[in-house]
Design a protein around this motif. Structure first.
Motif, short mmCIF file in Angstrom:
data_model
loop_
_atom_site.label_atom_id
_atom_site.label_comp_id
_atom_site.label_asym_id
_atom_site.label_seq_id
_atom_site.Cartn_x
_atom_site.Cartn_y
_atom_site.Cartn_z
N HIS A 315 20.99 -9.96 10.90
CA HIS A 315 19.96 -10.29 11.90
C HIS A 315 19.27 -11.59 11.51
O HIS A 315 19.01 -11.84 10.33
CB HIS A 315 18.93 -9.17 12.00
N THR A 317 15.98 -14.09 12.86
CA THR A 317 14.82 -14.25 13.74
C THR A 317 14.24 -15.65 13.52
O THR A 317 13.80 -15.98 12.41
CB THR A 317 13.74 -13.19 13.45
N LEU A 352 16.04 -15.31 24.29
CA LEU A 352 16.91 -14.30 23.68
C LEU A 352 17.56 -13.43 24.75
O LEU A 352 17.01 -13.26 25.86
CB LEU A 352 16.11 -13.42 22.72
N SER A 421 22.53 -13.44 17.60
CA SER A 421 21.23 -13.16 16.99
C SER A 421 21.14 -11.73 16.49
O SER A 421 20.19 -11.35 15.81
CB SER A 421 20.12 -13.42 18.00
N GLU A 423 20.67 -9.18 18.40
CA GLU A 423 19.71 -8.45 19.21
C GLU A 423 20.36 -7.40 20.10
O GLU A 423 19.85 -6.30 20.27
CB GLU A 423 18.91 -9.43 20.09
#
Length: 564
Positions: A315, A317, A352, A421, A423
């Motif tokens: 991950h 961020t 995102l 990403s 996500e």
């Protein structure tokens, strides 16, 4: 004056293959002969030390003779009537000097004329041998059988009645160790009392063979093996239910020899099945480390130990003013220690993904097939719509980073697409089936002139056959029945006329895929050719028969059946 003449008893022995032979004198060290009258009560009981030369003179009328061979001793209170002896049982698999125990009975009407009385003796035990065929294993897989354990075998057997293990009956476990046998002839056998649990037709192959509600009553084998592959190693157990066939029968009949050949294929552990215990296997793990570039571009997580073949759960961020640009290198299933760097780019705003969906949730493919999955990311203005792909079982199906799937080996794999990403993600369950070809064929039967030998006619049977490496391999053929039906058109010319007939052919339920026309139960088609007895015209008419198949396919069990 009426004379009640004596009888000579002839003992026939049922062999392992169901044949009868006479005599059994070499195996008989004691034979108890019990004679019952028409009332069902015991008239006489004599014991002999040889199976030959037994002479008896029973009274006239309806007589039943029971023979029990090699039993050390028989309890008197168990033999006083036919009803009692049919409920009596043996707890011993062998008798005098380790010889098998045999039993048999015969009923007849004694009219006083004498003669020979034939009694077929059956061994109380069944014999089971195991042979292991590993020729279909992947080259990088090693499997060595350490032991075979038989459990839930009855610990007693009725002398004369069918022996069925029921709730409350005692059971016993038998374990055999040693090297893997090369053949059934060299294998050390298990000897088990008869256990008749019948047929359960819900099973369509060995991978789904399971007695469901009566598991604890059926004889089963646990095969323990040492296992090693690039992905896993340790101990694996295979649960196998023997019976008179490998599909749906669980009978262990007395006097039989069940030759069980266990086939290990592919990775041998890829099938999703209750008959494989993989709890003793461990996966190899590798260290995965992560970092950010530049360091203030954002935060990263997901480093640690991962099992071989798994996809690192990474991950990233981004910090304010940065956009996540992807990983370097791109994450892939773990095969060694790796370091991944999250790349961040300076940007004013990053959008995102809110959702990621694949165009298929489930796919059925056959070995060798290729297929491309497509995906959709929302919202439309997502900054980075790239994804990375992974397969939960690359030995079953692989996927490249363009979503191209390649089916390699039968089994199930989860193909997953994850946004860069980390996500959002979505997955597709891919089932890979073995591919088999179905083709129509014809069988020609000629009639001949008795004097000249010339051909005077013929019948041509059109039928379906499964193309298998071994034509008689019913393990492949049986699961396809009755699900395969092929539409076709047959064109031929007879007596100067051209015919076009629609056909609907289906596989027959046969015990021999070499000669299915002999056991046709499915749909077939027969053409009769006479041509007024003209041999040349008959042969020309037969040669004119052409079959055009309407292409099709069907997924059945573990197979993808194809015809064209």
């Amino acid at each position: 004056m009426e004379i009640n003449s004596p009888f000579k008893l002839v003992l026939l022995g049922g062999g392992d293959n169901g044949t009868k032979s006479s005599p059994l004198s070499d195996d008989i060290k004691r034979i108890d002969i019990l004679i019952y009258g028409s009332s069902g009560n015991l008239i006489n009981h004599k014991a002999f030390t040889s199976a030959s030369g037994i002479i008896i003179t029973p009274p006239e009328g309806n007589i039943t003779i029971v023979a029990i061979a090699n039993k050390e001793s028989i309890k008197t209170d168990e033999i006083q009537s036919l009803s009692l002896i049919k409920e009596a049982c043996s707890y011993d698999k062998t008798g005098i000097n380790g010889y098998p125990i045999y039993t048999g009975e015969v009923s007849f009407n004694n009219n006083g004329q004498g003669g020979d009385i034939f009694i077929e003796l059956n061994r109380l035990t069944a014999k089971i041998t195991f042979v292991f065929d590993k020729s279909g294993l992947n080259p990088d897989v090693s499997l060595t059988v350490k032991s075979v354990e038989i459990i839930n075998a009855p610990s007693k057997c009725l002398y004369l009645s069918p022996n069925i293990l029921i709730n409350g009956d005692a059971t016993e476990n038998l374990i055999m160790y040693g090297p893997e046998p090369a053949s059934h002839e060299s294998a050390t056998p298990f000897y088990l009392f008869e256990n008749l649990q019948g047929t359960h037709s819900i099973s369509v192959g060995q991978t789904s063979k399971h007695p469901r509600g009566i598991t604890e009553l059926c004889t089963r084998a646990i095969i323990t093996a040492d296992y090693s592959s690039p992905y896993k190693s340790g101990e694996v157990k295979f649960i196998y239910f023997p019976g008179e066939n490998t599909t749906d029968n669980f009978d262990i009949p007395r006097g039989s020899h069940l030759r069980e050949t266990i086939y290990f294929e592919g990775t041998s552990i890829s099938e999703v099945s209750q008959r494989i215990d993989k709890s003793g296997l461990t996966s190899k793990s590798y260290a995965i480390t992560v970092s950010a570039s530049p360091e203030d571009g954002g935060s990263v997580s997901g480093g640690g130990l991962y099992e071989y073949g798994s996809l690192p759960s990474l991950h990233a961020t981004e910090s304010n003013g940065f956009r996540f640009a992807g990983w370097s290198p791109q994450p892939a299933p773990v095969t060694k220690e790796m370091h991944y760097t999250a790349l961040f780019e300076i940007t004013e705003q990053t959008v995102l993904p809110v959702s990621l969906t694949l165009n298929y949730a489930n796919l059925d493919l056959s070995e060798g097939d290729e297929f491309r999955l497509e995906y959709n990311i929302e919202p439309e203005n997502t900054t980075d719509k790239r994804v990375f792909w992974s397969s939960s079982a690359p030995e079953v199906a692989t996927v490249d980073q363009n979503g191209n799937i390649k089916a390699k080996c039968y089994g199930t794999s989860i193909i997953k697409a994850t946004s860069l990403s980390g996500e959002k993600s979505d997955q597709c369950t891919v089932k890979v089936f073995r591919k088999v070809n179905i083709c129509p064929e014809k069988y020609i039967s000629y009639t001949y002139d008795n004097l000249s030998g010339a051909i005077t006619g013929a019948s041509v049977s059109l039928f379906l056959r499964v193309q298998t490496p071994v034509p008689s391999d019913m393990v492949i053929v049986r699961p396809l029945i009755p699900y395969v039906t092929v539409s076709a058109v047959c064109r031929y010319k007879i007596n100067g006329f051209e015919y076009t007939d629609p056909l609907l052919l289906s596989l027959s339920f046969t015990n021999n895929n070499d000669t299915p026309w002999l056991f046709t139960e499915g749909s077939s088609f027969t053409i009769y050719v006479t041509e007024n007895g003209d041999e040349s015209a008959i042969l020309s008419a037969i040669d004119s028969i052409k079959i055009d198949v309407t292409p099709g396919m069907a997924y059945v069990g573990n197979y993808c059946a194809v015809w064209n």
